[in-house]
Each structure stands twice: as structure tokens, then as C-alpha cells.
Design an enzyme around this catalytic site. Structure first.
Site, PDB file in Angstrom:
ATOM      1  N   HIS A 254     -27.542  39.512 -27.562  1.00 34.49           N
ATOM      2  CA  HIS A 254     -26.849  39.038 -26.357  1.00 34.49           C
ATOM      3  C   HIS A 254     -27.732  38.134 -25.490  1.00 34.49           C
ATOM      4  O   HIS A 254     -27.242  37.461 -24.582  1.00 34.49           O
ATOM      5  CB  HIS A 254     -26.323  40.221 -25.521  1.00 34.49           C
ATOM      6  CG  HIS A 254     -27.375  40.997 -24.801  1.00 34.49           C
ATOM      7  ND1 HIS A 254     -27.926  42.150 -25.296  1.00 34.49           N
ATOM      8  CD2 HIS A 254     -27.970  40.792 -23.606  1.00 34.49           C
ATOM      9  CE1 HIS A 254     -28.809  42.624 -24.427  1.00 34.49           C
ATOM     10  NE2 HIS A 254     -28.852  41.819 -23.394  1.00 34.49           N
ATOM     11  N   ASP A 289     -26.797  44.258 -32.135  1.00 30.89           N
ATOM     12  CA  ASP A 289     -27.321  43.504 -30.982  1.00 30.89           C
ATOM     13  C   ASP A 289     -28.793  43.126 -31.178  1.00 30.89           C
ATOM     14  O   ASP A 289     -29.609  43.246 -30.263  1.00 30.89           O
ATOM     15  CB  ASP A 289     -27.163  44.307 -29.685  1.00 30.89           C
ATOM     16  CG  ASP A 289     -27.320  43.424 -28.446  1.00 30.89           C
ATOM     17  OD1 ASP A 289     -27.126  42.207 -28.567  1.00 30.89           O
ATOM     18  OD2 ASP A 289     -27.667  43.961 -27.366  1.00 30.89           O
ATOM     19  N   SER A 369     -34.077  42.994 -21.557  1.00 29.54           N
ATOM     20  CA  SER A 369     -33.432  43.014 -22.871  1.00 29.54           C
ATOM     21  C   SER A 369     -34.244  42.236 -23.900  1.00 29.54           C
ATOM     22  O   SER A 369     -34.636  41.092 -23.673  1.00 29.54           O
ATOM     23  CB  SER A 369     -32.024  42.415 -22.770  1.00 29.54           C
ATOM     24  OG  SER A 369     -31.215  43.196 -21.927  1.00 29.54           O
TER      25      SER A 369
END
Length: 511
Positions: A254, A289, A369
Site C-alpha cells: 500500500h 500487502d 508502514s
């Protein structure tokens, strides 16, 4: 009434009372000092002098006043030929006939009233001597003088040497007094704790021993990069970890997904020393992801890969990354839970990713992230991916962060580097989480025709409660349990059908 009648009435009224005469004038003696101040000048008998008609001439030191201007004389003077005085003496025939005696006002003194210039308005004014000179004005005290500089004081010879020596002695005395007061104050302050107090002992120790947070951070931070993407006028940030000397960086899907297919997009990796370099997407796996990008750098610092299977709840971990764009941020915490199924928000990626996460209370925020979760040895044990927040949309850390186990991420990263794509095992069912209050499970909603589950005899309504040795508590846990295997693996599916337990074997397919 006749004089006779008047006399008769006075006789009848009796004798007339005696009539008092005027009180004689008293002229007390004049004080000599007052006479010298307020008396007439010597030789002047009246208030107005008549020049040479008074005592033979003008008074010494005086001069007659100048005649009045013609305009004033014409306006206020007597008419032509008029010599009448404004004040006239009484009729001479009555002077001295008054029973009280002569009129002393008009005949007192040596000068008759009719010629006394004091009583004659027509007398000329006499100018006296000039006024004495006023005393010299004493100058007011002046303001403060000009200030002297240090150079003028020391070398300008404007201050006496003795004064300089006195100033130096005074400065030394003041300094000594200040030092003495400070010493007494310090002694008094220490006296508050020293008498009768037992202090904790300290031992010499290294400030940053091996294995400390500072030591781990110093070794791992150079292998962590910040990832910036730009798509038009939009942008985003994330983190990554260098996993190969060739410049391969592991991050989250993402983080780079918005720039994957957009025209004119740009991806940059920023190292801890500030070096910026373009990055290219090698491969992405939306279902877990994860993504791999490559940067053109020589001899980068590569992170050591650890094992997530060796973790235990309570182990210390560090989260390193660029939360909120703040590169090189290090937070520490512990492993809060293991094998936590977490369904990720698909967001713009459109993927329905589910991870078998490591839960940690190390502070993780947007921008972390893709960054590493490292253990107490400095080895990477997870990839920070998600947070749980109470707010809507992007929120801050509340002590619930989730990372993809590195044992899962390692195989996916290797496959992405080799082929650019990843194939996952699939059972061929759609399920939902259910419970009967005693047992939890994943209830089959539909079975894919011709899929592994259909071939094994699984039907709609079955509740899967176990896959091999892993208990299934819900639909998400079934997904991660299947993905732990490879396509073609045979698994034991434990299920409940119509209240009865049942076990079937299924050969997993590929998505």
C-alpha cells in the site's frame, strides 16, 4: 423762632453738657531703622520735590523727571492760564478761629501747605537714585557628567590612581563575600540530605552496552530507508528495509501501489545519511500487502533477517521507520501477541489482504508502514504494516500495532525478486465467522465448483474448526492458515456438519 425763644428753651432744658475737643495728635518717635528705609531722602521735605525751590536745589543723586508727552499734557493737564490748585487751604479768615485751634494739617511743618510740593499735584516728579544691582544668579547644579569608558578610566588619566586602587580592593572584597555566601548556601543545602540519609549506590557501567536500544538502533537505522511517492500533485510517505546487497528494498504494497500504474509517478528512497535515489517497483503482492523495490546504490547496509517463529509474547522489539515523515524514528515495546489474524483496509489497493500478524505495543503511526520490527539482537522479525485506532481514517498509535512475520515475508520477497508475482495456496471456499457460545469457527458460505474443497466433499453450511494442527476461530484465521501452506499441499480439514464432527482431506490449489 426768635433768638430769645431759643435761649429761653435752652435755659428751661438746663445746662448744656460739656463738648469734647479733638484729641491732640500723638507723634510717636520713628524708629531710626524704619526711617532710613521708608523716610524721605535727605533734603526732601515733601513727597514731591520742586527742583531748586526746595531747600536750595535738587537732591543729590536725583534728576527731575522729563516733561510729559504733549498728547498726555493736552489730555490731562490744566487749561491755558489755569493756576488753581486741586487742593486749597481753608479760608485764611477762619484759620485759627476754630475753638479747637488751628488746622494742623495745613500749617504743620516748615513749608506752608500752599507751596508744599507734596500737596501740590502740579509738582514735578523727582527721579530717585538707580536701583541697586541685583545679586548675581547662582547657576543651578548641573546634570550627570559624561560617562567614562573602561579605557578612559584605566588609561585616560581621568581617575586618580588611588581611586582605581580603591575600586579594585572593593571589587575583591565583594567577590570574596559572594563566594563565602555561596559556600555557606551550598553547605546548608547539602545538610538537608546528608545527615542520617542512606543514598542508593551506583556502579560504573557503559552508557550504551551491546544489546541496548541505542546500540540496536545505531546498527539497524542505516539499513532503513524512507520512501516518498509523487503522483501528479499528490504524494505519500512510507518506510522500507534493505534486504539484499543488490539494492532490493522490502516494503508494503500500500506504500507504492498509488504509483504502480499511474503515469508520471515518481518513487524515491532516502537513506539515513540523506542520500536520495530513484526506486523502481520489482513486484507486488496485494494479498499479503508486501512489495519489493530496487534502488541503484553501491554497497548498501543490509539488514540481518531473523526468525519470527522464535518470538514469544513479552519479547522486546523496536519499530524503526519514518512515522509522519520523521525519518529515522525509533520506538520500543514488546510483542503483545502472536499469530493475530488481521484484515487490512484495502484502501486504494483494492485488495482484501489478511495477515497473520505480530502484535506489538511499540508506537507505530502512519509512515511506519514497510519499516522493520527488530528483536533484541537487531535482526528483523517483522514488517510493520497496520495500526488499530479509535478514530476514523488515519489515527495515531494507541499501543496496537501489527507487523507481517518475517518468515512469511521472506519467501514472498524472494518470489517477487525471482518472478515478480506470488501464487498462494487456496481451499476454494468463502466463509464467515460464527460461534455457538462454546466453539468458534468459519462457516462455509459457498464452495467453488471444481475447487479443492468441493473435491474433498466440503459442502455449504459446514463449519471448519481446525486446519491441520491450527484451530480456526473465524474466517480470517482460515485464510492465513491456508496461506501457510504451498499449492499442492494436502491438509486435514476438521469441520462440524449438522452438529457432528467430520474430518476430510483436501489438496490445496493455487489462486
Amino acid at each position: 423762632m426768635s433768638d430769645e425763644q431759643d435761649a429761653a428753651e435752652r435755659a428751661a432744658a438746663g445746662p448744656e453738657p460739656p463738648r469734647l475737643g479733638p484729641r491732640p495728635l500723638e507723634r510717636p518717635p520713628v524708629d531710626a531703622g524704619a526711617a532710613s528705609v521708608f523716610g524721605r531722602p535727605d533734603g526732601v521735605r515733601g513727597g514731591f520735590a520742586r527742583g531748586d525751590q526746595v531747600n536750595g536745589g535738587p537732591v543729590a543723586g536725583s534728576s527731575p523727571a522729563p516733561p510729559p508727552p504733549p498728547a498726555l499734557a493736552g489730555a490731562f493737564g490744566r487749561g491755558p492760564g489755569d493756576t488753581t490748585a486741586l487742593q486749597r487751604p481753608p479760608d485764611p479768615q477762619h484759620n485759627g478761629t476754630d475753638p479747637a485751634g488751628p488746622d494742623t494739617f495745613w500749617n504743620a511743618g516748615d513749608v506752608p501747605a500752599d507751596i508744599d510740593p507734596w500737596r501740590n499735584p502740579g509738582s514735578a516728579a523727582e527721579l530717585g537714585p538707580p536701583a541697586p544691582a541685583e545679586p548675581a544668579a547662582v547657576p543651578a547644579p548641573g546634570g550627570p557628567g559624561a560617562r567614562l569608558s573602561v579605557r578612559e578610566v584605566l588609561f585616560g588619566r581621568r581617575v586618580e590612581p588611588r581611586a582605581l586602587a580603591l575600586l579594585g580592593i572593593m571589587a575583591l572584597l565583594i567577590g570574596a563575600a559572594g563566594g563565602l555566601i555561596g559556600r555557606l548556601t551550598a553547605d546548608g543545602a547539602s545538610a538537608l540530605t546528608e545527615p542520617g540519609a542512606t543514598l542508593t549506590s551506583v556502579t560504573a557501567a557503559k552508557e550504551r552496552p551491546p544489546g541496548s536500544v541505542a546500540d540496536i538502533a545505531a546498527r539497524v537505522v542505516p539499513a532503513v530507508v524512507s520512501i516518498e511517492i509523487r503522483v501528479g500533485d499528490q504524494g505519500g510517505t512510507g518506510s522500507g528495509i534493505v534486504i539484499d546487497p543488490s539494492g532490493y528494498v522490502l516494503t508494503n504494497n500500500h506504500v507504492v501501489a498509488p504509483a504502480a500504474d499511474a503515469q508520471g509517478s515518481d518513487i524515491e528512497a532516502i537513506f539515513s545519511d540523506g542520500t536520495r535515489t530513484p526506486a523502481q517497483i520489482v513486484g507486488r503482492d496485494p494479498k499479503t500487502d508486501l512489495a519489493v523495490v530496487k534502488v541503484a546504490v553501491s554497497n548498501p547496509t543490509v539488514a540481518r533477517i531473523g526468525s519470527s517463529h522464535s518470538l514469544a509474547v513479552g519479547d522486546g522489539v523496536l519499530a524503526i521507520g519514518s512515522p509522519l515523515g520523521l525519518a529515522g524514528t525509533v520506538t520500543d515495546g514488546i510483542v503483545s501477541a502472536l499469530n493475530r489474524p488481521v484484515r487490512l483496509d484495502s484502501g486504494e489497493t483494492g485488495a482484501n489482504a489478511v495477515i497473520d500478524a505480530i502484535q506489538t505495543d511499540a508506537a507505530i503511526n502512519p509512515g511506519n508502514s514497510g519499516g522493520p520490527l527488530v528483536d533484541s539482537t537487531g535482526a528483523v522479525v517483522g514488517i510493520n504494516t497496520a495500526i488499530r485506532s479509535l478514530g476514523q481514517g488515519e489515527g495515531g498509535s494507541i499501543g496496537l500495532g501489527f507487523a507481517i512475520p518475517i518468515d512469511d515475508a521472506r519467501g514472498i520477497a524472494q518470489e517477487l525478486i525471482r518472478t515478480g508475482v506470488v501464487k498462494h495456496a487456496d481451499l476454494g471456499v468463502n466463509t464467515k465467522s460464527v460461534t455457538d457460545g462454546i466453539t468458534d469457527g468459519a462457516q462455509v458460505q459457498n464452495v467453488v465448483d471444481g475447487g479443492p474443497a468441493a473435491a474433498a466433499g466440503v459442502v455449504e453450511g459446514d463449519v471448519i474448526v481446525k486446519l491441520d494442527d491450527r484451530t480456526i476461530a473465524g474466517a480470517d484465521e482460515l485464510v492465513v492458515a491456508v496461506r501457510e501452506h504451498k499449492p499442492g499441499d494436502t491438509v486435514q480439514v476438521h469441520l462440524v456438519r449438522d452438529g457432528r464432527p467430520l474430518t476430510v482431506q483436501a489438496v490445496l490449489g493455487s489462486d
